[in-house]
Design an enzyme around this catalytic site. Structure first.
Site, short mmCIF file in Angstrom:
data_model
loop_
_atom_site.label_atom_id
_atom_site.label_comp_id
_atom_site.label_asym_id
_atom_site.label_seq_id
_atom_site.Cartn_x
_atom_site.Cartn_y
_atom_site.Cartn_z
N CYS A 139 0.91 -1.09 -0.05
CA CYS A 139 -0.12 0.08 -0.16
C CYS A 139 0.85 1.38 -0.04
CB CYS A 139 -0.82 0.12 1.23
SG CYS A 139 -2.15 1.40 1.15
N CYS A 159 -6.19 2.42 -3.58
CA CYS A 159 -5.42 3.17 -2.38
C CYS A 159 -6.49 4.05 -1.79
CB CYS A 159 -4.11 3.61 -2.66
SG CYS A 159 -2.90 4.11 -1.31
#
Length: 557
Positions: free
Chosen positions: A307, A489
């Site tokens: 991430c 994201c």
């Protein structure tokens, strides 16, 4: 003579001559182990010749002859005993160095992790994949200990592993599937950003592993030591063997805390924290609440990482908290990024830059965290420039949020499945291994150039399930499910607003919602509602249960 370093205390080489002893002495070696039997080749000096010349130069030599291709258990024990007794450093030799390296590997199997042994041998130029089972068995020859056999073996019980198991069962409930994972707990890792912001209780991000493994799937609670893909086998710690017809590799990645000098010693205290660990995310929130003034530093290491937005999500949420308390002007917020840009997909940068300006964040690119001293409240970064130069920059802090460097797990990096960078080598569309047709990989560990996020794994699981079952049916006729690189994201830019970044290969935007509902390049309250209220149940009750809403794969012939 080609001397190859295995450890700080041992090197190996091929056949030496008496004349080579001067160089060996100059290189600082104090002892020799001779593993090549006298008379094996017509041009080799005998051990008495080597021993006499070595003794004259102050070197001790030990004769442990081993026949090529026939290293026994007693040979390995004798090598280990000699290595322990001799003055260090030691140089061992045979015809090519292979026997000496193999003896070292067997002799150290009780003390060193298997991946470290394989990696040290590989770096010296010796491939130990053919004897990996014996190394895992502490050098024993009796290592054919098959423990189980399944149609499909999944390595890893995280988001990707459980999701693909459920996707497979949703298509064929009769499948014989096993998941290999030693963990007792399964974590919803995307929730840790909100734990670090005081939004989630940490307990809502964890469940017992046994509760999330799909019904009917065998759980092998063990750690993988190595792979033997040519034999369709997985080697577990303790040298137990699991056989398979198809394998899916999804163990996630490794957080390499040790890559930053001094970090492990100070994590969780002295103002040093990280949302990348379950037990540390609450400490992040504690630090944010307690900080009234000073310098708050947030770091991001070189890519790839899990991430890519997480290192700055915590920064925005922290700054928003200080702003809401009226103390932001007393806090210097600094972002130190090893990369050259704020975010890898340019379309989302303008919205992020507005928040950088709102919070007065100081951006520092091409700064890689290399060391930290918690008690002294100092961090050191290596700053690089476009010309290839670098310098060390010292940065004081009152609190620091660290994102650690990340790699594939050790047992993956040294395996036949890995590409040169250490990731499982797959076709980026089908997610099938580029060499072994009955192996697939998904999640953070595989080599495709996508963002390493749970959202990516949610889209990958159905692709792997479809393609693997097409293989099993033998009726694929060129039809394959294809992964487009999708990742998401949710960039938490303030409490109650998120920039919902969704993108695929090459940074192509792949929004899931129409722009009248959520504009993906702008902060949205609905996107926050999605992350806080909807995504956790979608994860627990959807993705991990094989429900594939908005995740159905596309096909090509």
């Amino acid at each position: 003579m080609d001397i190859k370093q295995i450890t700080d205390h041992l090197a190996v080489s091929g056949q030496i001559t008496v004349d080579d002893l001067d160089l060996i002495k100059e290189r600082g070696f104090r002892s020799l182990i001779v593993n090549r039997p006298d008379g094996e080749g017509p041009d080799q000096p005998t051990f008495p010749e080597i021993e006499a010349a070595a003794r004259a130069k102050g070197l001790e030599a030990r004769y442990l002859p081993v026949e090529s291709g026939k290293v026994t258990d007693s040979d390995a024990r004798a090598f280990g005993k000699a290595f322990d007794e001799l003055a260090k450093p030691v140089m061992a030799y045979c015809r090519t160095g292979t026997r000496s390296a193999t003896l070292w590997a067997f002799s150290q199997a009780r003390w060193l992790p298997l991946p470290e042994i394989l990696e040290r041998a590989r770096q010296a130029g010796y491939d130990m994949s053919g004897v990996v089972r014996r190394i895992a068995g502490n050098g024993r020859t009796d290592t054919d200990n098959a423990v189980a056999s399944h149609d499909i073996v999944i390595v890893g019980g995280g988001a990707a592993g459980v999701a693909v198991a459920s996707s497979l069962l949703a298509r064929d409930p009769a499948l014989d599937i096993a998941i290999i994972d030693p963990s007792d707990v399964h974590y919803y890792q995307p929730g840790w950003t909100l734990v670090g912001a005081g939004v989630f209780d940490p307990l809502v991000t964890r469940r017992d592993m046994g509760a999330v493994i799909p019904k009917g799937v065998h759980w092998i609670k063990a750690a993988v030591a190595a792979f033997e893909p040519k034999d369709d086998a997985v080697l577990l710690e303790g040298c137990l063997v699991v056989k398979y017809k198809h394998m899916v590799v999804a163990p996630g990645l490794k957080l390499n805390w040790r890559a930053i000098e001094g970090l492990e010693e100070t994590l969780g205290r002295n103002g040093v924290t990280s949302n990348y660990r379950y037990d540390l995310a609450p400490y992040t929130w504690q630090l944010v609440k307690e900080l009234r003034s000073g310098r708050a530093v947030f770091t991001q290491p070189p890519m790839p990482i899990k991430c890519a937005g997480a290192p700055q999500k915590v920064m925005y949420l922290s700054a928003d908290h200080w702003r809401s308390k009226g103390i932001l002007e007393n806090v210097d917020v600094d972002f130190y990024n090893a990369g050259p840009v704020l975010f890898g997909v340019a379309d989302y940068v303008p919205a992020l830059m507005r928040y950088v300006e709102r919070y007065g964040i100081d951006l520092n690119f091409k700064h890689n965290l290399t060391a930290i001293d918690g008690p002294a409240k100092k961090a050191w970064f290596t700053k690089s420039d476009d010309a290839g130069g670098s310098e060390t920059v010292e940065v004081p802090f009152d609190m620091i949020h660290v994102c650690p460097p990340q790699t594939a797990p050790d047992f993956i990096r040294v395996s036949p499945l890995a590409n040169p960078a250490g990731w499982v080598d797959v076709d980026q569309g089908t997610l099938r291994h580029t060499t072994y047709a009955n192996i697939y990989s998904l999640g953070d560990v595989m080599s495709a150039p996508n963002a390493k996020t749970v959202a990516a794994a949610r889209k990958q699981a159905p692709v792997v399930a479809e393609n693997l079952l097409l293989d099993r049916s033998g009726k694929a006729n060129g039809r394959r499910a294809v992964y487009d690189g999708y990742g998401s994201c949710p960039l938490t830019v303030e409490h109650g607003k998120i920039v919902l970044a969704e993108f695929g290969y090459g940074g192509k935007r792949l929004p899931s919602f129409p722009s009248w509902l959520i504009t993906d390049t702008e902060p949205s309250r609905l996107a926050w509602f999605l992350k806080e209220r909807m995504l956790p149940p979608i994860y627990w009750q959807g993705m991990l249960k094989g429900r594939e809403t908005l995740a159905k794969p596309e096909f090509q012939n």
